[in-house]
Design a protein around this motif. Structure first.
Motif, PDB file in Angstrom:
ATOM      1  N   CYS A 121     -80.384 102.485   6.292  1.00 62.97           N
ATOM      2  CA  CYS A 121     -81.314 102.034   7.341  1.00 62.97           C
ATOM      3  C   CYS A 121     -82.533 102.927   7.522  1.00 62.97           C
ATOM      4  O   CYS A 121     -83.507 102.508   8.153  1.00 62.97           O
ATOM      5  CB  CYS A 121     -80.576 101.953   8.687  1.00 62.97           C
ATOM      6  N   GLY A 122     -82.473 104.154   6.987  1.00 57.13           N
ATOM      7  CA  GLY A 122     -83.535 105.110   7.243  1.00 57.13           C
ATOM      8  C   GLY A 122     -83.203 105.983   8.437  1.00 57.13           C
ATOM      9  O   GLY A 122     -82.495 105.560   9.356  1.00 57.13           O
ATOM     10  N   TYR A 123     -83.715 107.192   8.421  1.00 61.55           N
ATOM     11  CA  TYR A 123     -83.380 108.174   9.458  1.00 61.55           C
ATOM     12  C   TYR A 123     -83.766 107.687  10.850  1.00 61.55           C
ATOM     13  O   TYR A 123     -82.996 107.812  11.805  1.00 61.55           O
ATOM     14  CB  TYR A 123     -84.088 109.493   9.146  1.00 61.55           C
ATOM     15  N   GLU A 124     -84.966 107.132  10.977  1.00 66.11           N
ATOM     16  CA  GLU A 124     -85.456 106.750  12.297  1.00 66.11           C
ATOM     17  C   GLU A 124     -84.599 105.667  12.944  1.00 66.11           C
ATOM     18  O   GLU A 124     -84.479 105.607  14.172  1.00 66.11           O
ATOM     19  CB  GLU A 124     -86.916 106.283  12.202  1.00 66.11           C
ATOM     20  N   ALA A 125     -84.001 104.797  12.123  1.00 65.44           N
ATOM     21  CA  ALA A 125     -83.230 103.673  12.667  1.00 65.44           C
ATOM     22  C   ALA A 125     -81.821 104.063  13.092  1.00 65.44           C
ATOM     23  O   ALA A 125     -81.162 103.326  13.833  1.00 65.44           O
ATOM     24  CB  ALA A 125     -83.154 102.544  11.637  1.00 65.44           C
ATOM     25  N   VAL A 126     -81.342 105.204  12.642  1.00 65.90           N
ATOM     26  CA  VAL A 126     -79.977 105.629  12.961  1.00 65.90           C
ATOM     27  C   VAL A 126     -79.909 106.159  14.389  1.00 65.90           C
ATOM     28  O   VAL A 126     -80.788 106.895  14.827  1.00 65.90           O
ATOM     29  CB  VAL A 126     -79.501 106.709  11.972  1.00 65.90           C
ATOM     30  N   THR A 127     -78.859 105.770  15.104  1.00 69.47           N
ATOM     31  CA  THR A 127     -78.638 106.260  16.462  1.00 69.47           C
ATOM     32  C   THR A 127     -77.214 106.791  16.592  1.00 69.47           C
ATOM     33  O   THR A 127     -76.317 106.399  15.834  1.00 69.47           O
ATOM     34  CB  THR A 127     -78.832 105.141  17.504  1.00 69.47           C
ATOM     35  N   MET A 128     -77.029 107.660  17.552  1.00 66.90           N
ATOM     36  CA  MET A 128     -75.682 108.153  17.836  1.00 66.90           C
ATOM     37  C   MET A 128     -74.784 106.992  18.249  1.00 66.90           C
ATOM     38  O   MET A 128     -73.599 106.936  17.888  1.00 66.90           O
ATOM     39  CB  MET A 128     -75.729 109.206  18.944  1.00 66.90           C
ATOM     40  N   GLU A 129     -75.353 106.058  18.987  1.00 68.28           N
ATOM     41  CA  GLU A 129     -74.581 104.886  19.423  1.00 68.28           C
ATOM     42  C   GLU A 129     -74.111 104.062  18.227  1.00 68.28           C
ATOM     43  O   GLU A 129     -72.977 103.572  18.185  1.00 68.28           O
ATOM     44  CB  GLU A 129     -75.428 104.024  20.363  1.00 68.28           C
ATOM     45  N   GLY A 130     -74.986 103.904  17.243  1.00 65.32           N
ATOM     46  CA  GLY A 130     -74.624 103.136  16.059  1.00 65.32           C
ATOM     47  C   GLY A 130     -73.521 103.791  15.260  1.00 65.32           C
ATOM     48  O   GLY A 130     -72.609 103.119  14.773  1.00 65.32           O
ATOM     49  N   VAL A 131     -73.593 105.107  15.119  1.00 61.06           N
ATOM     50  CA  VAL A 131     -72.542 105.836  14.401  1.00 61.06           C
ATOM     51  C   VAL A 131     -71.233 105.740  15.169  1.00 61.06           C
ATOM     52  O   VAL A 131     -70.161 105.548  14.578  1.00 61.06           O
ATOM     53  CB  VAL A 131     -72.941 107.303  14.174  1.00 61.06           C
ATOM     54  N   ALA A 132     -71.317 105.866  16.489  1.00 58.73           N
ATOM     55  CA  ALA A 132     -70.109 105.755  17.312  1.00 58.73           C
ATOM     56  C   ALA A 132     -69.450 104.391  17.117  1.00 58.73           C
ATOM     57  O   ALA A 132     -68.226 104.295  16.972  1.00 58.73           O
ATOM     58  CB  ALA A 132     -70.450 105.981  18.781  1.00 58.73           C
ATOM     59  N   ALA A 133     -70.261 103.336  17.081  1.00 57.15           N
ATOM     60  CA  ALA A 133     -69.707 101.993  16.909  1.00 57.15           C
ATOM     61  C   ALA A 133     -69.056 101.835  15.536  1.00 57.15           C
ATOM     62  O   ALA A 133     -67.975 101.250  15.415  1.00 57.15           O
ATOM     63  CB  ALA A 133     -70.802 100.950  17.090  1.00 57.15           C
ATOM     64  N   SER A 134     -69.704 102.359  14.500  1.00 55.82           N
ATOM     65  CA  SER A 134     -69.169 102.187  13.149  1.00 55.82           C
ATOM     66  C   SER A 134     -67.909 102.996  12.910  1.00 55.82           C
ATOM     67  O   SER A 134     -67.091 102.667  12.047  1.00 55.82           O
ATOM     68  CB  SER A 134     -70.224 102.564  12.109  1.00 55.82           C
ATOM     69  N   THR A 135     -67.735 104.079  13.656  1.00 51.44           N
ATOM     70  CA  THR A 135     -66.552 104.934  13.486  1.00 51.44           C
ATOM     71  C   THR A 135     -65.528 104.723  14.596  1.00 51.44           C
ATOM     72  O   THR A 135     -64.526 105.439  14.669  1.00 51.44           O
ATOM     73  CB  THR A 135     -66.962 106.417  13.445  1.00 51.44           C
ATOM     74  N   ARG A 136     -65.809 103.762  15.489  1.00 50.90           N
ATOM     75  CA  ARG A 136     -64.884 103.411  16.566  1.00 50.90           C
ATOM     76  C   ARG A 136     -64.520 104.606  17.442  1.00 50.90           C
ATOM     77  O   ARG A 136     -63.347 104.913  17.678  1.00 50.90           O
ATOM     78  CB  ARG A 136     -63.620 102.769  15.992  1.00 50.90           C
ATOM     79  N   CYS A 137     -65.574 105.281  17.901  1.00 56.03           N
ATOM     80  CA  CYS A 137     -65.371 106.353  18.866  1.00 56.03           C
ATOM     81  C   CYS A 137     -66.394 106.174  19.980  1.00 56.03           C
ATOM     82  O   CYS A 137     -67.294 105.337  19.868  1.00 56.03           O
ATOM     83  CB  CYS A 137     -65.523 107.729  18.205  1.00 56.03           C
ATOM     84  N   SER A 138     -66.266 106.932  21.031  1.00 54.48           N
ATOM     85  CA  SER A 138     -67.246 106.842  22.117  1.00 54.48           C
ATOM     86  C   SER A 138     -68.461 107.677  21.758  1.00 54.48           C
ATOM     87  O   SER A 138     -68.342 108.721  21.097  1.00 54.48           O
ATOM     88  CB  SER A 138     -66.637 107.339  23.420  1.00 54.48           C
ATOM     89  N   LYS A 139     -69.624 107.219  22.181  1.00 54.95           N
ATOM     90  CA  LYS A 139     -70.829 107.997  21.879  1.00 54.95           C
ATOM     91  C   LYS A 139     -70.787 109.349  22.584  1.00 54.95           C
ATOM     92  O   LYS A 139     -71.381 110.324  22.101  1.00 54.95           O
ATOM     93  CB  LYS A 139     -72.086 107.218  22.256  1.00 54.95           C
TER      94      LYS A 139
END
Length: 204
Positions: free
Chosen positions: A39-57
């Protein structure tokens, strides 16, 4: 030591960090790096990573505070020399094996470098972590291969091409997607070494 001191910020932080296993931490690192590639660095969010790894942000924010800190930690987790162990007894064969190794991971690393291209110009810590993770260990290993070749008498110590071999090896990996629209795979890189690198060193 008083109870208050024992429960100070560092102790609490260590306690919170201990709840994440090394394996789980690596899952987070792999996820953020993969999202950067896609997605590119700018598009990545902590929230998105949390969702993909099934953890809380909040878990990610508690651990790394900001996205740049998180990405720096992820890059540093990959800091290793993938050329380590290449020592065939011949400089030419060492360089061929290095070319095969580069080809096996060039697509992932090239995509990551491209995705981080603008961000690293804005963040010195990110640039340093990227270099430490993807460049410095391999450059050091290549220089060690060349040193062994000089010590064995395969190449003279003052050979003018020695200085440029690391730039050749890494430059072609970055350039091929732009020039040919394809990533540099192992076969391509071995052909490159045999056609351009070995002749430059006088190893035909």
């Amino acid at each position: 030591m008083t109870s208050q001191a024992a429960d100070g910020p560092q102790t609490v932080a260590a306690s919170r960090r201990s709840k994440i296993t090394r394996e789980r931490e690596q899952e987070f690192f792999d996820a953020v790096l993969e999202q950067i590639r896609e997605c590119g660095y700018e598009a990545v969010t902590m929230e998105g990573v949390a969702a993909s790894t099934r953890c809380s942000k909040s878990t990610l924010y508690r651990q790394w505070k900001t996205k740049p800190q998180f990405v720096v930690a992820a890059l540093r987790s990959r800091r290793k020399a993938r050329f380590e162990g290449i020592d065939t007894g011949s400089l030419a064969d060492d360089l061929r094996e290095a070319a095969r190794a580069v080809g096996r991971w060039s697509q992932n690393d090239t995509k990551l470098l491209q995705a981080l291209g603008h961000a690293v110009t804005q963040d010195a810590n990110l640039a340093k972590a990227l270099r430490e993770a993807l460049v410095d260990p391999e450059i050091a290993a290549l220089k060690e291969m060349l040193k062994r070749g000089v010590e064995r008498g395969e190449v003279t110590a003052g050979h003018p091409a020695l200085e440029y071999i690391p730039a050749q090896m890494f430059g072609v990996v970055r350039a091929r997607p732009v020039v040919d629209g394809e990533y540099a795979d192992p076969d391509y890189l071995v052909r490159f070494v045999e056609a351009a690198v070995l002749p430059a060193l006088g190893l035909t």
